[in-house]
Write a protein that holds these residues in place. Structure first.
Motif, PDB file in Angstrom:
ATOM      1  N   UNK A 108       0.819  -1.208   0.000  1.00  0.00           N
ATOM      2  CA  UNK A 108       0.000   0.000   0.000  1.00  0.00           C
ATOM      3  C   UNK A 108       0.858   1.266   0.000  1.00  0.00           C
ATOM      4  N   UNK A 109       2.130   1.140   0.318  1.00  0.00           N
ATOM      5  CA  UNK A 109       3.039   2.290   0.294  1.00  0.00           C
ATOM      6  C   UNK A 109       3.608   2.565  -1.094  1.00  0.00           C
ATOM      7  N   UNK A 110       3.402   1.650  -2.036  1.00  0.00           N
ATOM      8  CA  UNK A 110       3.954   1.785  -3.385  1.00  0.00           C
ATOM      9  C   UNK A 110       3.028   2.656  -4.233  1.00  0.00           C
ATOM     10  N   UNK A 111       3.590   3.643  -4.893  1.00  0.00           N
ATOM     11  CA  UNK A 111       2.835   4.490  -5.815  1.00  0.00           C
ATOM     12  C   UNK A 111       3.257   4.157  -7.236  1.00  0.00           C
ATOM     13  N   UNK A 112       2.308   3.700  -8.034  1.00  0.00           N
ATOM     14  CA  UNK A 112       2.591   3.373  -9.423  1.00  0.00           C
ATOM     15  C   UNK A 112       2.102   4.507 -10.316  1.00  0.00           C
ATOM     16  N   UNK A 113       2.820   4.737 -11.380  1.00  0.00           N
ATOM     17  CA  UNK A 113       2.470   5.797 -12.310  1.00  0.00           C
ATOM     18  C   UNK A 113       2.186   5.171 -13.676  1.00  0.00           C
ATOM     19  N   UNK A 114       1.362   5.814 -14.452  1.00  0.00           N
ATOM     20  CA  UNK A 114       0.989   5.297 -15.767  1.00  0.00           C
ATOM     21  C   UNK A 114       2.043   5.560 -16.823  1.00  0.00           C
ATOM     22  N   UNK A 115       3.282   5.293 -16.505  1.00  0.00           N
ATOM     23  CA  UNK A 115       4.387   5.509 -17.427  1.00  0.00           C
ATOM     24  C   UNK A 115       4.951   4.150 -17.824  1.00  0.00           C
ATOM     25  N   UNK A 116       5.309   4.028 -19.073  1.00  0.00           N
ATOM     26  CA  UNK A 116       5.879   2.777 -19.557  1.00  0.00           C
ATOM     27  C   UNK A 116       7.196   2.467 -18.843  1.00  0.00           C
ATOM     28  N   UNK A 117       7.397   1.208 -18.483  1.00  0.00           N
ATOM     29  CA  UNK A 117       8.640   0.793 -17.835  1.00  0.00           C
ATOM     30  C   UNK A 117       9.806   0.918 -18.807  1.00  0.00           C
ATOM     31  N   UNK A 118      10.980   1.158 -18.265  1.00  0.00           N
ATOM     32  CA  UNK A 118      12.179   1.200 -19.098  1.00  0.00           C
ATOM     33  C   UNK A 118      13.351   0.661 -18.300  1.00  0.00           C
ATOM     34  N   UNK A 119      14.350   0.200 -19.006  1.00  0.00           N
ATOM     35  CA  UNK A 119      15.551  -0.339 -18.371  1.00  0.00           C
ATOM     36  C   UNK A 119      16.613   0.748 -18.281  1.00  0.00           C
ATOM     37  N   UNK A 120      17.338   0.757 -17.181  1.00  0.00           N
ATOM     38  CA  UNK A 120      18.438   1.697 -16.999  1.00  0.00           C
ATOM     39  C   UNK A 120      19.621   0.927 -16.432  1.00  0.00           C
ATOM     40  N   UNK A 121      20.737   0.931 -17.128  1.00  0.00           N
ATOM     41  CA  UNK A 121      21.953   0.238 -16.713  1.00  0.00           C
ATOM     42  C   UNK A 121      22.772   1.196 -15.867  1.00  0.00           C
ATOM     43  N   UNK A 122      22.790   0.974 -14.551  1.00  0.00           N
ATOM     44  CA  UNK A 122      23.417   1.932 -13.643  1.00  0.00           C
ATOM     45  C   UNK A 122      24.940   1.930 -13.700  1.00  0.00           C
ATOM     46  N   UNK A 123      25.534   0.996 -14.411  1.00  0.00           N
ATOM     47  CA  UNK A 123      26.994   0.938 -14.473  1.00  0.00           C
ATOM     48  C   UNK A 123      27.583   1.786 -15.590  1.00  0.00           C
TER      49      UNK A 123
END
Length: 80
Positions: free
Chosen positions: A45-60
């Motif tokens: 219940x603490x999670x807020x989801x947004x109507x935005x398409x998921x995307x991958x991000x390579x943090x390295x």
């Protein structure tokens, strides 16, 4: 909890979208199982989801795009 859920394919949105929660288990939730269920529901219940398409991000890498070089460099620097 997953192992004793009756409908494993149901989405989180379906479960949380009704009161009482739309979730059935094959066994009664007592003791530690009940505590785990309450903890999970609280966290969800603490999670807020947004109507935005998921995307991958390579943090390295600075660009956020995967590269073998960035992975190799990280492996060398961490000693794995």
């Amino acid at each position: 909890l997953y192992n004793i859920a009756q409908r494993k394919e149901v989405s989180v949105a379906t479960v949380l979208g009704s009161i009482p929660l739309n979730m059935q288990f094959r066994r009664s939730l007592i003791g530690q199982r009940w505590d785990r269920w309450l903890h999970l529901v609280r966290r969800l219940t603490e999670v807020n989801l947004f109507g935005v398409e998921d995307s991958l991000y390579w943090k390295l890498s600075g660009s956020g795009v995967f590269s073998v070089k960035s992975m190799y460099t990280d492996l060398i620097n961490t000693g794995n």
